[in-house]
Design an enzyme around this catalytic site. Structure first.
Site, PDB file in Angstrom:
ATOM      1  CB  THR A 151      -0.762   0.039   1.150  1.00 23.22           C
ATOM      2  OG1 THR A 151      -1.762  -1.175   1.117  1.00 23.22           O
ATOM      3  CG2 THR A 151      -1.756   1.148   1.386  1.00 23.22           C
ATOM      4  N   GLY A 190       2.806  -3.024   8.691  1.00 24.19           N
ATOM      5  CA  GLY A 190       2.997  -3.181  10.214  1.00 24.19           C
ATOM      6  C   GLY A 190       4.266  -3.752  10.070  1.00 24.19           C
ATOM      7  CD  GLU A 435      -5.493  -8.896   2.852  1.00 27.59           C
ATOM      8  OE1 GLU A 435      -5.753  -9.573   1.787  1.00 27.59           O
ATOM      9  OE2 GLU A 435      -4.249  -8.682   3.193  1.00 27.59           O
TER      10      GLU A 435
END
Length: 687
Positions: A151, A190, A435
């Site tokens: 992303t 993350g 997702e």
């Protein structure tokens, strides 16, 4: 003097612990037997109990101070726990499955999440044997820690629009990685902020001046000596988020960084030393597609677990919280007796059970698809994609909205972090976006359903899978209309009503798209200008699937004799609450489409309220059946013993702000403005 006042108060006082005990004593169902069914057996419950004892004995497993920790402390605690669980697994102290339960009970995601969930699986799935050997061994020992960087600031769902580039130079036999725009900055991964040393980088591949779309590269980000970013790399944490304080989501920029050719994962696609690109076989692209669906199937399966936690807290609290007495001085009513509370919580309770059984079916469907895929048969993938997309959207919407509804049902105390609900909501609500954005996924399901409808309506074909009811409900191109037998609503086929709504929405969408000039297509301006109805189509399909799976599960329990007859009856009532609430709350759409009449809508609402009354006595037992330990709830309001007010006081006293009698700002600020005692004393003496 005080004794008489106390006696008056005590006449109307009821101990919360006594209320909850009474609720359990009047239940008609056996929550323990139902717990075994939901958990997958008695042995599984016992295994989880032993793991619970293990984690409670660990210093990093303590939760008493969880709500008072700073973000830096939460990050450190989460990392310590993650590393400890990994070590226990590596040393064979616990199995992989046990480690998953430990992580679930701890409920503290940290910097290792994508290392475990995305970095290593991607290397294993897309790397050559040499690449897997090179990177998985140090990954397993945590000599390196990875994340997954896809992303960007400017792109999320639309992967083909990513702007980070990987340009191959045959002379150097290296890729040049670059971030050409601010919007190309990687954002959200993350573990990227402060933990990861490496990443799987998704970048657009350019070879010999030609673009080949996004591909995966393993890129080292930080020095293994001092953990500082390597030259040309800017990296950091993205700052405070709505939830997940223990996860260091990060940003990443590249300024003309060279990496070896072997950094590109080449099990499927490859680039030769002299710059010849070899695309992946079509079957391999479908295989990676199946992996994406697995993640969505997991989200569907997990939705009921998170909603179950919120419901356990809210139902137990509503059973002990009392408000308003019919006669002053009498005992006040439990708020669970109010119809509006029952409507909110029991509807969600029905949804939670429906999602639980559907989650199991979703994973069975995925495993069946994987079994076929290994044989080279990819025929189930379109069905799996259509179902998982709809259910991922519907289930995460139900769960995220449901957690907030539970919080509101707990009144003012629900606003306290000590209730466990705000942090639960903050951590879960991201599921509606990650997702696959829910609306985008619904449009993908709508495309699948519209194709199925057109096959039946135009070509007379028989549809299989989750949309098989299209063939069953249609006679030619027209669906049947509402029947006027309103006197026997309890035997009305609720499953057919829910399915018919989706079918008729498909018919409506097909007619409108044809009018707009899109009789066969599934994209473009006409499609994009009609997305509201298309999303309704997918949502209606998801609701129909949830109800069908709920009904099928109850029938199976009844045949097997897994639970008592009383439990079966209660589950049947719960399933009807699920369907009847949907029909009642959206009756306008059902009537407009011709699924039911207005008289039937009225009867549906009547039965819905009757079913709420029936469920009332089993409400606490139904949430007890989830078998969620107090440790996982970490909630003063959801305590299994019902002693909620003592719980609130005890947890509040443990706050860091209460560790001293005088506040941290007294000497520097308050003492300079507050009246001194002598001034107040002089005023009082004059009075």
């Amino acid at each position: 003097m005080q004794r008489r006042s106390t006696l008056v108060v005590m006449q109307a006082h009821v101990e919360p612990k006594d209320d909850l005990a009474k609720e359990r004593s009047k239940a008609r169902i056996d929550p323990n037997a139902l717990s075994e069914v939901l958990a997958g057996g008695k042995d599984e419950l016992e295994r989880r109990r032993k793991i619970l004892e293990l984690i409670q004995s660990m210093p990093w497993g303590q939760k008493g101070d969880r709500y008072s920790l700073s973000r830096e402390e939460v990050y450190a605690r989460a990392l310590e726990a993650g590393l400890s669980i990994w070590k226990m697994m590596q040393e064979k102290q616990v199995t992989v499955d046990d480690a998953l339960v430990l992580r679930e009970l701890l409920d503290l995601p940290g910097g290792l999440e994508l290392h475990i969930g995305m970095f290593m699986p991607t290397i294993i799935g897309q790397g050559t044997e040499v690449q897997v050997k090179k990177w998985i061994e140090p990954s397993m020992s945590l000599s390196i820690i990875g994340t997954y960087a896809q992303t960007e600031l400017g792109h999320g769902t639309y992967v083909r629009g990513l702007e980070t580039t990987a340009t191959y130079d045959p002379k150097r036999q290296q890729f040049l990685i670059h971030t050409p725009t601010i919007s190309a900055t990687k954002w959200w991964p993350g573990g990227l902020g402060k933990t990861a040393t490496h990443c799987i980088l998704m970048a657009r591949l350019f070879v010999q001046g030609k673009e080949y779309g996004p591909h995966a590269f393993v890129v080292q980000l930080r020095s293994l000596d001092d953990h500082r970013p390597l030259p040309g790399i800017k990296i950091g944490d993205i700052g405070v988020k709505f939830g997940y304080p223990g996860v260091d989501n990060g940003f990443l920029q590249f300024d003309h960084v060279w990496i070896p050719r072997e950094s590109m994962l080449m099990k499927n696609a490859s680039v030769s030393p002299d710059g010849v690109y070899t695309p992946p076989p079509k079957s391999n692209s479908k295989a990676s597609y199946g992996t994406m669906v697995f993640v969505r199937a997991t989200i569907v399966a997990d939705a009921s677990k998170f909603l179950a936690r919120a419901l356990t807290i809210a139902v137990r609290y509503s059973a002990v919280r009392r408000q308003t007495a019919a006669v002053p001085g009498n005992v006040e009513r439990q708020i669970l007796d109010y119809q509006n509370i029952q409507c909110s919580l029991f509807t969600l309770l029905a949804s939670c059970y429906a999602m639980h059984f559907t989650g199991k079916k979703m994973m069975e469907l995925y495993k069946a698809s994987e079994s076929q895929r290994k044989k080279g048969d990819f025929s189930m993938l379109p069905e799996l994609h259509g179902v998982s997309s709809a259910l991922k959207a519907v289930c995460t919407w139900i769960c995220s909205d449901g957690i907030e509804t539970c919080r509101r049902c707990c009144g003012g105390h629900g606003y306290s972090l000590l209730s466990g609900l705000p942090s639960l909501f903050a951590s879960y609500v991201q599921n509606v976006t990650w997702e696959g954005d829910n609306n985008v996924l619904c449009l993908q399901t709508a495309r699948y359903l519209l194709k199925a409808y057109r096959n039946v309506a135009r070509a007379g074909k028989t549809v299989t899978g989750s949309a098989a009811y299209f063939s069953n409900l249609m006679s030619g191109p027209h669906a049947y209309q509402a029947k006027e037998y309103v006197s026997d609503w309890t035997n009305f086929d609720l499953e057919a009503v829910l399915q018919q709504r989706c079918l008729l929405l498909c018919r409506e969408a097909d007619a409108e798209l044809c009018r707009l000039g899109l009789p066969n297509g599934y994209s473009g301006p006409c499609w994009d200008g009609y997305t509201v109805t298309l999303i309704r189509v997918a949502r209606a399909h998801g609701i129909a699937i949830l109800y069908s799976n709920f009904v099928a599960a109850i029938q199976d329990l009844e045949v097997r004799g897994s639970v008592s007859h009383a439990t079966v009856i209660t589950l049947w009532k719960l399933s009807r609450i699920f369907a009847l609430e949907c029909i009642s709350s959206e009756s306008g759409e059902f009537i407009e489409l011709g699924c039911i009449t207005s008289k039937q809508a009225s009867l549906a609402r009547k039965e819905f309220f009757e079913a709420l009354n029936f469920i009332r006595d089993d409400a606490v037992a139904l949430v007890d059946a989830f078998a969620i330990p107090d440790y996982l709830l970490n909630s003063a309001l959801g305590r299994s013993d019902g002693d909620v007010y003592k719980g609130l006081l005890d947890m509040a006293k443990a706050s860091r702000l209460n560790q001293t009698e005088v506040g941290p700002a007294y000497h520097d600020l308050l003492s300079k403005v507050l009246n001194k005692g002598d001034v107040l004393s002089q005023t009082q003496s004059k009075l």
